[in-house]
Design an enzyme around this catalytic site. Structure first.
Site, PDB file in Angstrom:
ATOM      1  N   GLY A 227      -6.838   2.894  -3.076  1.00 48.93           N
ATOM      2  CA  GLY A 227      -6.102   1.997  -2.790  1.00 48.93           C
ATOM      3  C   GLY A 227      -4.307   2.261  -2.527  1.00 48.93           C
ATOM      4  N   GLU A 268      -9.757   7.264  -7.348  1.00 48.59           N
ATOM      5  CA  GLU A 268     -10.723   7.506  -6.045  1.00 48.59           C
ATOM      6  C   GLU A 268     -10.034   7.179  -4.751  1.00 48.59           C
ATOM      7  OE1 GLU A 268     -13.254   4.173  -7.025  1.00 48.59           O
ATOM      8  OE2 GLU A 268     -14.403   5.234  -8.800  1.00 48.59           O
ATOM      9  N   PRO A 269      -9.044   7.786  -4.306  1.00 49.31           N
ATOM     10  CA  PRO A 269      -8.374   7.692  -3.082  1.00 49.31           C
ATOM     11  C   PRO A 269      -9.193   7.970  -2.021  1.00 49.31           C
ATOM     12  CG  PRO A 269      -7.410   9.689  -4.316  1.00 49.31           C
ATOM     13  CD  PRO A 269      -8.599   9.110  -4.843  1.00 49.31           C
ATOM     14  N   GLY A 270      -9.048   7.388  -1.047  1.00 51.22           N
ATOM     15  CA  GLY A 270      -9.774   7.686   0.304  1.00 51.22           C
ATOM     16  C   GLY A 270      -8.534   7.853   1.348  1.00 51.22           C
ATOM     17  N   TYR A 311      -9.167  -5.061  11.302  1.00 55.86           N
ATOM     18  CA  TYR A 311      -8.382  -5.301  10.260  1.00 55.86           C
ATOM     19  C   TYR A 311      -6.870  -5.630  10.706  1.00 55.86           C
ATOM     20  CZ  TYR A 311     -11.718  -2.533   7.516  1.00 55.86           C
ATOM     21  OH  TYR A 311     -13.093  -1.829   6.806  1.00 55.86           O
ATOM     22  N   CYS A 337     -16.729  -3.709  26.394  1.00 52.78           N
ATOM     23  CA  CYS A 337     -16.703  -4.747  27.018  1.00 52.78           C
ATOM     24  C   CYS A 337     -16.510  -6.122  26.024  1.00 52.78           C
ATOM     25  CB  CYS A 337     -17.871  -5.022  28.000  1.00 52.78           C
ATOM     26  SG  CYS A 337     -17.743  -3.965  29.473  1.00 52.78           S
ATOM     27  N   GLU A 338     -15.413  -6.193  25.598  1.00 58.77           N
ATOM     28  CA  GLU A 338     -14.740  -7.230  24.742  1.00 58.77           C
ATOM     29  C   GLU A 338     -13.370  -7.048  24.367  1.00 58.77           C
ATOM     30  OE1 GLU A 338     -16.040  -7.792  20.432  1.00 58.77           O
ATOM     31  OE2 GLU A 338     -17.669  -6.706  21.249  1.00 58.77           O
ATOM     32  N   TYR A 365     -11.452   6.046   7.759  1.00 61.26           N
ATOM     33  CA  TYR A 365     -12.316   4.642   8.260  1.00 61.26           C
ATOM     34  C   TYR A 365     -12.181   4.736   9.692  1.00 61.26           C
ATOM     35  CZ  TYR A 365     -11.637   3.699   3.503  1.00 61.26           C
ATOM     36  OH  TYR A 365     -11.672   3.667   2.107  1.00 61.26           O
TER      37      TYR A 365
HETATM   38  C1  LIG Z   1     -13.142   2.077  -0.789  1.00 61.29           C
HETATM   39  C2  LIG Z   1     -13.123   2.553  -1.915  1.00 61.29           C
HETATM   40  C3  LIG Z   1     -12.089   3.321  -2.404  1.00 61.29           C
HETATM   41  C4  LIG Z   1     -11.076   3.886  -1.393  1.00 61.29           C
HETATM   42  O1  LIG Z   1     -10.137   3.160  -1.029  1.00 61.29           O
HETATM   43  P1  LIG Z   1      -8.880   3.649  -0.197  1.00 61.29           P
HETATM   44  O2  LIG Z   1      -8.145   2.368   0.192  1.00 61.29           O
HETATM   45  O3  LIG Z   1      -9.313   4.358   0.977  1.00 61.29           O
HETATM   46  O4  LIG Z   1      -8.139   4.389  -1.082  1.00 61.29           O
HETATM   47  C5  LIG Z   1     -12.133   3.667  -3.840  1.00 61.29           C
HETATM   48  N1  LIG Z   1     -13.214   3.439  -4.512  1.00 61.29           N
HETATM   49  C6  LIG Z   1     -14.039   2.478  -4.296  1.00 61.29           C
HETATM   50  C7  LIG Z   1     -15.120   1.885  -5.185  1.00 61.29           C
HETATM   51  C8  LIG Z   1     -14.137   2.006  -2.820  1.00 61.29           C
HETATM   52  O5  LIG Z   1     -14.943   1.144  -2.309  1.00 61.29           O
END
Ligand SMILES: *Cc1c(COP(=O)(O)O)cnc(C)c1O
Length: 410
Positions: A227, A268-270, A311, A337-338, A365
């Protein structure tokens, strides 16, 4: 080479060249940027025992996973298929955290058999887990601290009415279950949502997690989820990761001392690791003036990048075919087509048919949420490493749209 020219390169390779070679629409990832982000996160948390669990769902190409593995991260998987992808990419089971929501117990059993760390997010599953495994399989518990965070309601998962985690208000109940089944709880987890800006939110989450942790003996790690906020708009403030690292590390070390054990701290960074490393390159099909706007229609849309429509996400767009010349105001739209607006009322270097546009911040994403809506083909993906572009996913073909459809004799 002037500055403008430099902007439209990845590791020295002009983006226009990549587009010419591999075609559009095309996802392009800068591997070095991803490695730099991993290094920055390690630096920010150098004073604690950090374990990074990259959130696979952000960008799940196996080569990105391999790159993470090389950089020394583990992974967080939210489905059994993601667990399998991570194993395929070479992660050891113990490096994989499985954080599912609303899955069957059968899927959790499958994950146990694969030997990955299980993160349980509701009490009934915790009871099933206890019935089956007692204390023979270590487990992590996902708590919901009810902290309001996250930029958009769809990505804010820690609030009181969220489906995620076990409410912190149910901690007493959790403890009864843990005791009754003699569960071996070695980790506690919170993930409050995407777009968390500052240290205060993390510290608030941390304090709640520390309070809960005091009730458990034998913990090995605390997991703060992902997050971290990334800047999308000009003027957006991103999470000051060094500041968060400093403050959270200090609080964490203090807690460990009091707890009497050197716990690991997991994140857990994405988005933070892969968002800025990715671009979506698209080609202009048409420039169309209406009474209110000049629309630029491109060969992509919400089927490839759903974030703007889903979003209200802002993605910076640049015309990489034009380095000089005047700017005009455009609304960039997709071919679906929307209503399919990628970016509204933006200044771009004057756009002509055939120009290539780069949609920035598309690493997280982007491809992972893409679809075949309108029976369109999904783009190819390129990973740039050591100054070389590598094709890491082929562009889909029409056969892929037909695949799995059964042709009845009607
Ligand atoms: C989606 C998710 C993340 C990653 O969130 P980001 O906003 O991309 O950093 C980490 N942990 C869990 C459990 C998630 O579902």
């Amino acid at each position: 080479m002037n500055f403008e020219d430099q902007k439209y390169r990845i590791q020295g390779i002009p983006l226009t060249e990549i587009a010419n070679t591999f075609g559009t629409p095309l996802y392009v990832y800068d591997g070095q940027k991803i490695l730099d982000k991993v290094a920055l996160l390690k630096q920010a948390f150098s004073k604690v025992n950090l374990k990074i669990k990259y959130a696979t769902k952000a960008l799940s190409n196996i080569n990105i996973l391999k790159l993470m593995k090389k950089a020394g991260t583990g992974v967080d998987a939210v489905s059994i298929e993601e667990v399998k992808l991570c194993l395929h990419a070479g992660f050891e089971p113990h490096e994989i955290m499985y954080t599912p929501n609303s899955v069957s117990f059968a899927e959790i059993q499958l994950a146990v058999e694969m030997g990955v760390m299980i993160n349980i997010d509701n009490i009934p599953m915790l009871e099933h887990f206890g019935t089956f495994y007692g204390n023979s399989v270590p487990v992590c518990i996902r708590l919901n601290p009810h902290i309001l965070a996250g930029g958009n309601a769809k990505i804010s998962v820690g609030h009181i009415d969220s489906k995620f985690g076990i409410s912190i208000l149910q901690l007493k109940h959790v403890l009864k279950v843990v005791q009754a089944y003699d569960l071996n709880v070695i980790g506690l987890h919170v993930h409050t949502g995407s777009d968390i800006l500052d240290a205060t939110v993390f510290l608030k989450g941390a304090e709640i997690l520390f309070d809960a942790a005091r009730e458990f003996k034998g913990l090995k790690f605390l997991d703060f989820g992902g997050g971290f906020k990334v800047a999308y708009k000009p003027g957006d403030v991103a999470t000051d990761i060094l500041d968060v690292g400093d403050k959270v590390s200090e609080a964490f070390n203090k807690f460990c001392k009091e707890y009497g054990s050197e716990l690991e701290i997991w994140f857990e960074p994405g988005k933070f690791l892969v968002s800025e490393a990715g671009l979506l390159l698209v080609q202009v099909n048409v420039v169309k003036s209406t009474p209110a706007s000049t629309f630029v229609g491109v060969n992509s849309g919400l089927n490839h990048l759903i974030r703007p429509m889903m979003y209200d996400a802002y993605h910076d767009v640049v015309n990489i075919s034009k380095v000089d010349g005047p700017e005009r105001v455009y609304t960039i739209v997709g071919y679906i087509c929307e209503t399919d607006t990628i970016a509204a009322d933006r200044k771009l270097k004057e756009v002509q048919e055939g120009d290539i546009l780069a949609i920035k911040n598309a690493g997280a994403y982007g491809f992972s949420m893409s679809s075949n809506y309108n029976s369109r083909l999904r783009p190819a993906e390129i990973l740039v490493l050591n100054g070389q572009p590598h094709l890491i996913r082929e562009r889909e073909e029409f056969e892929d749209v037909l695949r799995h459809q059964i042709d009845l004799d009607l």
